[in-house]
Design a protein around this motif. Structure first.
Motif, mmCIF file in Angstrom:
data_model
loop_
_atom_site.group_PDB
_atom_site.id
_atom_site.type_symbol
_atom_site.label_atom_id
_atom_site.label_comp_id
_atom_site.label_asym_id
_atom_site.label_seq_id
_atom_site.Cartn_x
_atom_site.Cartn_y
_atom_site.Cartn_z
ATOM 1 N N PRO A 93 0.620 -1.162 0.218
ATOM 2 C CA PRO A 93 0.034 0.144 -0.107
ATOM 3 C C PRO A 93 1.414 1.224 0.098
ATOM 4 O O PRO A 93 0.340 2.345 -0.446
ATOM 5 N N LYS A 94 1.948 1.237 0.619
ATOM 6 C CA LYS A 94 3.185 2.400 0.221
ATOM 7 C C LYS A 94 3.236 2.519 -0.702
ATOM 8 O O LYS A 94 3.579 3.977 -1.295
ATOM 9 N N ASP A 95 3.346 1.623 -1.772
ATOM 10 C CA ASP A 95 4.372 2.019 -3.369
ATOM 11 C C ASP A 95 2.722 2.209 -3.846
ATOM 12 O O ASP A 95 2.612 3.240 -5.069
ATOM 13 N N VAL A 96 1.508 1.978 -3.571
ATOM 14 C CA VAL A 96 0.401 2.515 -4.132
ATOM 15 C C VAL A 96 -0.103 4.119 -4.366
ATOM 16 O O VAL A 96 -0.362 4.068 -5.236
ATOM 17 N N LEU A 97 0.201 4.082 -3.012
ATOM 18 C CA LEU A 97 -0.078 5.377 -2.090
ATOM 19 C C LEU A 97 0.537 6.146 -3.522
ATOM 20 O O LEU A 97 -0.003 7.087 -3.574
ATOM 21 N N VAL A 98 2.120 6.361 -2.897
ATOM 22 C CA VAL A 98 3.306 7.161 -3.498
ATOM 23 C C VAL A 98 3.336 7.090 -5.244
ATOM 24 O O VAL A 98 2.734 8.023 -6.013
ATOM 25 N N SER A 99 2.397 6.105 -5.771
ATOM 26 C CA SER A 99 2.514 5.842 -7.129
ATOM 27 C C SER A 99 1.009 6.613 -7.939
ATOM 28 O O SER A 99 0.711 7.213 -8.408
ATOM 29 N N TYR A 100 -0.018 6.631 -7.017
ATOM 30 C CA TYR A 100 -1.094 7.138 -7.066
ATOM 31 C C TYR A 100 -1.001 8.886 -6.711
ATOM 32 O O TYR A 100 -1.383 9.287 -7.805
ATOM 33 N N PHE A 101 0.058 8.927 -5.697
ATOM 34 C CA PHE A 101 -0.208 10.176 -5.405
ATOM 35 C C PHE A 101 1.169 10.968 -6.925
ATOM 36 O O PHE A 101 0.162 11.950 -7.575
ATOM 37 N N HIS A 102 1.252 10.594 -7.832
ATOM 38 C CA HIS A 102 2.230 11.174 -8.964
ATOM 39 C C HIS A 102 1.491 10.783 -10.195
ATOM 40 O O HIS A 102 1.229 11.666 -10.996
ATOM 41 N N PHE A 124 -2.800 13.917 0.439
ATOM 42 C CA PHE A 124 -2.954 13.188 -0.459
ATOM 43 C C PHE A 124 -2.977 12.069 0.824
ATOM 44 O O PHE A 124 -3.620 11.006 0.339
ATOM 45 N N MET A 125 -1.376 11.289 1.359
ATOM 46 C CA MET A 125 -1.980 10.472 2.388
ATOM 47 C C MET A 125 -3.570 10.106 3.094
ATOM 48 O O MET A 125 -3.318 8.861 2.939
ATOM 49 N N GLU A 126 -3.634 11.599 3.652
ATOM 50 C CA GLU A 126 -4.301 11.154 4.561
ATOM 51 C C GLU A 126 -5.958 10.659 3.517
ATOM 52 O O GLU A 126 -7.019 10.041 4.163
ATOM 53 N N ARG A 127 -6.237 11.397 2.921
ATOM 54 C CA ARG A 127 -7.234 10.983 1.556
ATOM 55 C C ARG A 127 -7.109 9.538 1.583
ATOM 56 O O ARG A 127 -8.472 8.358 1.498
ATOM 57 N N PHE A 128 -6.434 9.264 0.883
ATOM 58 C CA PHE A 128 -6.021 7.943 0.846
ATOM 59 C C PHE A 128 -5.599 6.325 2.037
ATOM 60 O O PHE A 128 -6.365 5.661 1.653
ATOM 61 N N LEU A 129 -5.933 6.978 3.237
ATOM 62 C CA LEU A 129 -5.878 5.990 4.138
ATOM 63 C C LEU A 129 -7.930 6.137 4.852
ATOM 64 O O LEU A 129 -7.717 5.066 5.795
ATOM 65 N N ALA A 130 -7.804 7.322 4.347
ATOM 66 C CA ALA A 130 -9.616 7.460 5.216
ATOM 67 C C ALA A 130 -10.517 6.906 4.590
ATOM 68 O O ALA A 130 -10.162 6.340 3.534
ATOM 69 N N GLY A 131 -11.584 6.700 4.863
ATOM 70 C CA GLY A 131 -12.744 5.521 4.685
ATOM 71 C C GLY A 131 -13.359 5.662 2.983
ATOM 72 O O GLY A 131 -12.078 5.685 2.747
ATOM 73 N N LYS A 132 -13.696 5.813 3.517
ATOM 74 C CA LYS A 132 -14.938 5.683 1.821
ATOM 75 C C LYS A 132 -14.300 7.001 0.651
ATOM 76 O O LYS A 132 -14.339 7.502 0.868
ATOM 77 N N TRP A 149 7.894 3.274 -1.937
ATOM 78 C CA TRP A 149 7.815 4.502 -0.752
ATOM 79 C C TRP A 149 9.426 5.308 -0.103
ATOM 80 O O TRP A 149 9.036 6.006 0.516
ATOM 81 N N LYS A 150 9.986 4.533 0.241
ATOM 82 C CA LYS A 150 11.090 5.293 0.848
ATOM 83 C C LYS A 150 12.412 6.414 0.195
ATOM 84 O O LYS A 150 12.413 7.035 1.069
ATOM 85 N N ASN A 151 12.008 6.620 -0.710
ATOM 86 C CA ASN A 151 11.917 7.647 -1.576
ATOM 87 C C ASN A 151 11.212 8.916 -1.151
ATOM 88 O O ASN A 151 11.425 10.216 -1.346
ATOM 89 N N MET A 152 10.127 8.598 -0.908
ATOM 90 C CA MET A 152 9.696 9.821 -1.322
ATOM 91 C C MET A 152 7.949 9.621 0.546
ATOM 92 O O MET A 152 8.354 11.104 0.867
ATOM 93 N N MET A 153 8.534 8.809 1.366
ATOM 94 C CA MET A 153 8.058 9.333 2.542
ATOM 95 C C MET A 153 8.697 9.196 4.190
ATOM 96 O O MET A 153 9.698 8.561 3.699
#
Ligand code: A3P
Length: 301
Positions: A135-144, A161-169, A269-273
């Motif tokens: 999910p961390k790579d998904v998050l970073v990929s999605y952000f870009h 963006f991360m908070e939206r990704f983690l948030a529920g619906k 994700w390690k390069n971003m987060m």
């Protein structure tokens, strides 16, 4: 107020311009409609249909290309110049208004739909390949990705963006990553689903290709398998206009290479987060992921 409370304020609602809600889920506004989604209720499936199901940015296009190369000899040997999206169209994003009922069997489809959005009876008959990614790579990929796609809201602050990704619906798409993955995995025993991870495909592409062949009942010669593997590597897909989705220019904010095939690595994700951001994702996901019915081969870190 704590910093997280401040972020919660900022992450309230995604822009209505980009997403609409339908039956409690969020959908991309410019590429589908509530009427079309309703029409899927009566979509006629065939028992030979094969579906690729994923949460966005988990390796969908990659799997689409592999499946297409396995099934379509003309794609494998380069005699047919047909776009990947036309060989394996999207169930919920029928932007070209294709008549799927006129497609010859076996039909191949891709979908990002959460399982819960589909009639469950649908899946008793099908073969589904479900691909999951860290999910961390998904998050970073999605952000870009959201920065380059006109259909997605451009969010310049990664924390938001991360908070939206983690948030529920549906703050980013449909529903949360965790709900998407849990929804499909909870039916692992009920349906004919091949679960793959992006990480295992990356580690051993040939084995992943053979697993898919085996799952869909296709026997390829050694030479054909070699050809599928060669054409499905990141480097080769990136320069193949039939496989790299670059014909989607109307959906791109600007034309520069690497829209869909950005880096193609694990652990970016390690390069971003920051450490704090990584811990925040762990805090939200780690405990809940323990309940998933299968164990992923990757560690969350
Ligand atoms: P990155 O943004 O991390 O590079 P989807 O197709 O579900 O939208 O997923 C996109 C991600 O899959 C992108 O990740 C993209 O680079 C990666 N990808 C696509 N084809 C790939 C391949 N052949 N090998 C490795 N990764 C690939």
């Amino acid at each position: 107020t704590s910093s997280w409370e401040r972020y919660n304020k900022l992450t309230m609602e995604p822009s209505k311009e980009y997403l609409f809600t339908h039956k409690g889920f969020y959908f991309a506004a410019n590429i589908t409609t509530p009427e079309y989604l309703d029409s899927l209720e009566t979509f006629e499936i065939r028992d030979s249909d094969v579906f690729i199901a994923t949460y966005p940015k988990s390796g969908t296009v990659w799997t689409q290309n592999i499946l297409s190369l396995i099934f379509h000899e003309g794609h494998r040997n380069g005699t047919e110049n047909i776009d990947l999206m036309d060989r394996i169209p999207w169930l919920e994003y029928n932007t070209k208004h294709m008549d799927y009922s006129a497609f010859p069997s076996p039909r191949l489809f891709a979908t990002h739909l959460p399982l819960i959005c589909l009639r469950l009876v649908f899946f008793f008959f099908l073969q589904v390949i479900y691909v999951t990614r860290n999910p961390k790579d998904v998050l970073v990929s999605y952000f870009h990705f959201s920065k380059i796609m006109v259909t997605l809201e451009k969010v310049s602050d990664f924390n938001i963006f991360m908070e939206r990704f983690l948030a529920g619906k549906g703050k980013v798409s449909f529903l949360s990553w965790l709900d998407h993955v849990t929804g499909w995995h909870s039916h692992a025993e009920d349906f004919n689903i091949l679960f793959l991870t992006y990480e295992e495909m990356k580690k051993d592409l040939r084995s992943a290709v053979l697993k898919i062949c085996n799952f869909v009942g296709k026997t390829l010669s050694e030479k054909e398998v070699e050809s599928v593997v060669r054409q499905a590597t990141f480097e080769n897909m990136r320069k193949d206009p039939r496989a790299n989705y670059e014909n989607l220019s109307e959906f791109l904010r600007e034309k520069k290479p690497g829209y869909f095939l950005r880096k193609g690595t694990t652990g970016d994700w390690k390069n971003m987060m920051t450490v704090a951001q990584s811990e925040r994702v762990d805090e939200v996901l780690k405990e809940k992921m323990k309940n998933l019915p299968i164990k992923f081969i990757w560690d969350i870190n």
